[in-house]
Motif scaffolding. Structure first.
Motif, PDB file in Angstrom:
ATOM      1  N   ASP A  13       0.496  10.958 -10.393  1.00 49.39           N
ATOM      2  CA  ASP A  13      -0.378  12.494 -10.580  1.00 49.39           C
ATOM      3  C   ASP A  13       0.136  13.609 -10.950  1.00 49.39           C
ATOM      4  OD1 ASP A  13      -3.286  13.078 -10.166  1.00 49.39           O
ATOM      5  OD2 ASP A  13      -1.797  14.402  -8.215  1.00 49.39           O
ATOM      6  N   SER A  20       2.597   2.008  -3.352  1.00 47.18           N
ATOM      7  CA  SER A  20       1.318   2.001  -4.149  1.00 47.18           C
ATOM      8  C   SER A  20       0.647   3.915  -4.061  1.00 47.18           C
ATOM      9  CB  SER A  20       0.145   1.175  -3.972  1.00 47.18           C
ATOM     10  OG  SER A  20      -0.004   0.599  -3.937  1.00 47.18           O
ATOM     11  N   ARG A  21       0.703   4.044  -3.063  1.00 47.50           N
ATOM     12  CA  ARG A  21       0.586   5.518  -2.790  1.00 47.50           C
ATOM     13  C   ARG A  21       1.243   6.639  -2.891  1.00 47.50           C
ATOM     14  NH1 ARG A  21      -3.897   7.107  -0.914  1.00 47.50           N
ATOM     15  NH2 ARG A  21      -5.367   6.217   0.992  1.00 47.50           N
ATOM     16  N   GLU A  22       2.836   5.915  -2.638  1.00 50.39           N
ATOM     17  CA  GLU A  22       3.680   7.029  -3.577  1.00 50.39           C
ATOM     18  C   GLU A  22       3.670   6.544  -4.663  1.00 50.39           C
ATOM     19  OE1 GLU A  22       7.191   5.374  -1.660  1.00 50.39           O
ATOM     20  OE2 GLU A  22       8.382   6.440  -3.434  1.00 50.39           O
ATOM     21  N   GLU A  29       1.247  -1.042   0.039  1.00 55.95           N
ATOM     22  CA  GLU A  29       0.318  -0.060  -0.324  1.00 55.95           C
ATOM     23  C   GLU A  29       0.648   1.122  -0.213  1.00 55.95           C
ATOM     24  OE1 GLU A  29      -3.036   0.341   2.822  1.00 55.95           O
ATOM     25  OE2 GLU A  29      -3.086   2.441   1.804  1.00 55.95           O
ATOM     26  N   LYS A  30       2.613   1.484   0.521  1.00 57.34           N
ATOM     27  CA  LYS A  30       2.731   2.284   0.557  1.00 57.34           C
ATOM     28  C   LYS A  30       3.544   2.234  -0.142  1.00 57.34           C
ATOM     29  CE  LYS A  30       5.734   4.845   4.027  1.00 57.34           C
ATOM     30  NZ  LYS A  30       7.961   4.149   2.583  1.00 57.34           N
ATOM     31  N   LEU A  64       1.380   6.277  -7.188  1.00 56.66           N
ATOM     32  CA  LEU A  64       0.614   6.744  -8.109  1.00 56.66           C
ATOM     33  C   LEU A  64       0.186   8.881  -7.670  1.00 56.66           C
ATOM     34  CD1 LEU A  64      -2.877   4.575  -6.606  1.00 56.66           C
ATOM     35  CD2 LEU A  64      -1.605   5.245  -8.739  1.00 56.66           C
ATOM     36  N   ARG A  65       1.164   8.917  -6.437  1.00 48.39           N
ATOM     37  CA  ARG A  65       1.603  10.420  -6.642  1.00 48.39           C
ATOM     38  C   ARG A  65       2.495  10.407  -7.150  1.00 48.39           C
ATOM     39  NH1 ARG A  65       0.409  10.488  -0.767  1.00 48.39           N
ATOM     40  NH2 ARG A  65       2.559   9.449  -0.685  1.00 48.39           N
TER      41      ARG A  65
END
Ligand SMILES: Nc1ncnc2c1ncn2[C@@H]1O[C@H](COP(=O)(O)OP(=O)(O)OP(=O)(O)O)[C@@H](O)[C@H]1O
Ligand SMILES: [Mg+2]
Length: 361
Positions: free
Chosen positions: A182, A174-176, A171-172, A178-179
């Motif tokens: 983006d 993925s978030r990074e 999860e960590k 995706l940021r």
């Protein structure tokens, strides 16, 4: 045309006034005639006569000399009884070449004329320097756009592939990732917005609709919108706006875009601890807006180019800061669309001041 005006007089005037060069040569490459336009590109003294001189003594361009030489050699062969052309063969043919001479580019068309044993070669030279310049701007532009789009696209592709290859399970990560995706997608969409704005401004599809604009309000609200951003960077942002600033005639959204661009640059190119001031007042009956920073400044050599599309003094640094080098090109167009001028003064290591003028409503 007055009845008395002779044909040769009129033809002489046409050749004299033509905005392209005309050279007439005989079969020995000697000049029979050169119109005034071409004289300025030839190497010979103004008081000398050009007629009777050999082409090679007034033009050194090897491509032109070689081409003319081969046309004349062909003519020589044809005049020779032994190799007279058959009925289906014509004499030397028209030629067309491009040459560089005296720092300019010319298209040269050579037309051989045979009349009663007399041979002349007409050379028409048109200056195509400007066309070539525009062509190269277009080529550079396409190359720049492709390059600017490829960088974020490669990042988006790389990070999304990593996510698909299992990175998504963490999860960590993925978030990074995706940021990052983006951020690059935002950059691409900003670039496309800027390109569209610029192209509309240039093709004058985006008309500047002038209405009375309360400049004082516009400037102070724009300045306020940057307070947090400047504070985060440790930059002191202030505004000095004259109380009785007249209402200006302009397009509010476009003017705001100019001020945003200038403030954004000033903050971007000023190191921590520096200051940025937004000033506005009346000077010689025009309204002057200034953005003064104490930043890195712009080297003298780069000054003439900073308003060009995609031009950045330090490409890598500016790209890291999210810049595409379109901001000032857009700002300049908008200011010019308001019949004003956008100026810059800078001293490397000391700071930069951008200013523009507007007319009162
Ligand atoms: N206040 C400033 N101080 C120092 N350099 C500046 C300043 N403003 C502009 N520049 C230089 O001029 C270049 C062109 O500016 P411009 O605003 O067109 O592009 P950008 O800021 O890099 O990108 P964008 O505005 O598209 O985000 C910048 O890359 C920078 O090198
Ligand atoms: Mg900018």
């Amino acid at each position: 045309m007055p009845v008395k005006m002779g044909r040769s007089f009129v033809l002489g005037a046409v050749a004299r006034e033509l905005r392209s060069g005309v050279l007439v040569l005989d079969s020995n490459a000697r000049v029979l005639y050169a119109n005034p336009y071409i004289l300025r590109y030839l190497t010979f003294k103004p008081d000398e006569r050009v007629e009777g001189r050999e082409l090679s003594s007034i033009i050194s361009n090897p491509i032109l000399l070689k081409t003319v030489g081969s046309v004349l050699a062909l003519e020589g062969d044809i005049s020779n009884e032994a190799v007279k052309p058959g009925p289906e063969e014509t004499g030397p043919v028209e030629i067309e070449i491009e040459i560089e001479e005296a720092g300019r580019s010319f298209n040269v068309r050579g037309v051989p004329i045979n009349e009663n044993e007399d041979f002349t070669l007409l050379l028409f030279l048109s200056d195509i320097t400007e066309e070539k310049r525009l062509e190269s701007i277009k080529r550079d532009f396409v190359a720049n756009v492709s390059h600017e789009l490829r960088t974020p696209l490669a990042a988006i592709k790389g990070y999304s592939e990593t996510l698909l290859d299992g990175g998504v399970d963490d999860e960590k990560t993925s978030r990074e990732f995706l940021r990052v995706i983006d951020r690059h997608a935002t950059r691409m969409s900003r670039l496309i917005d800027d390109l569209l704005t610029l192209s509309r401004l240039e093709s004058q599809q985006m008309s500047i609709i002038t209405t009375p604009v309360d400049l004082r309000e516009l400037l102070s609200s724009t300045e306020k919108s940057f307070v947090k951003h400047a504070g985060d960077k440790g930059i002191e942002l202030s505004a000095e706006i004259e109380d009785d600033l007249p209402v200006v005639s302009g397009d509010r959204d476009r003017l705001e875009q100019v001020v945003v661009n200038l403030l954004d640059n000033a903050i971007k190119y000023t190191p921590e601890g520096g200051s940025v001031r937004l000033r506005a007042g009346v000077e010689n009956s025009t309204i002057k807006v200034e953005v003064v920073d104490t930043g890195i400044g712009i080297p003298e050599a780069d000054m003439p180019r900073i308003f060009e599309r995609f031009y950045r003094v330090d490409k890598a640094r500016s790209r890291d800061l999210g810049g595409t080098g379109l901001g000032l090109a857009i700002a300049k167009h908008i200011v010019q669309g308001h019949n004003g001028t956008l100026n810059v003064k800078s001293s490397p290591g000391v700071g930069t001041t951008f200013s523009f003028t507007l007319k009162a409503f």
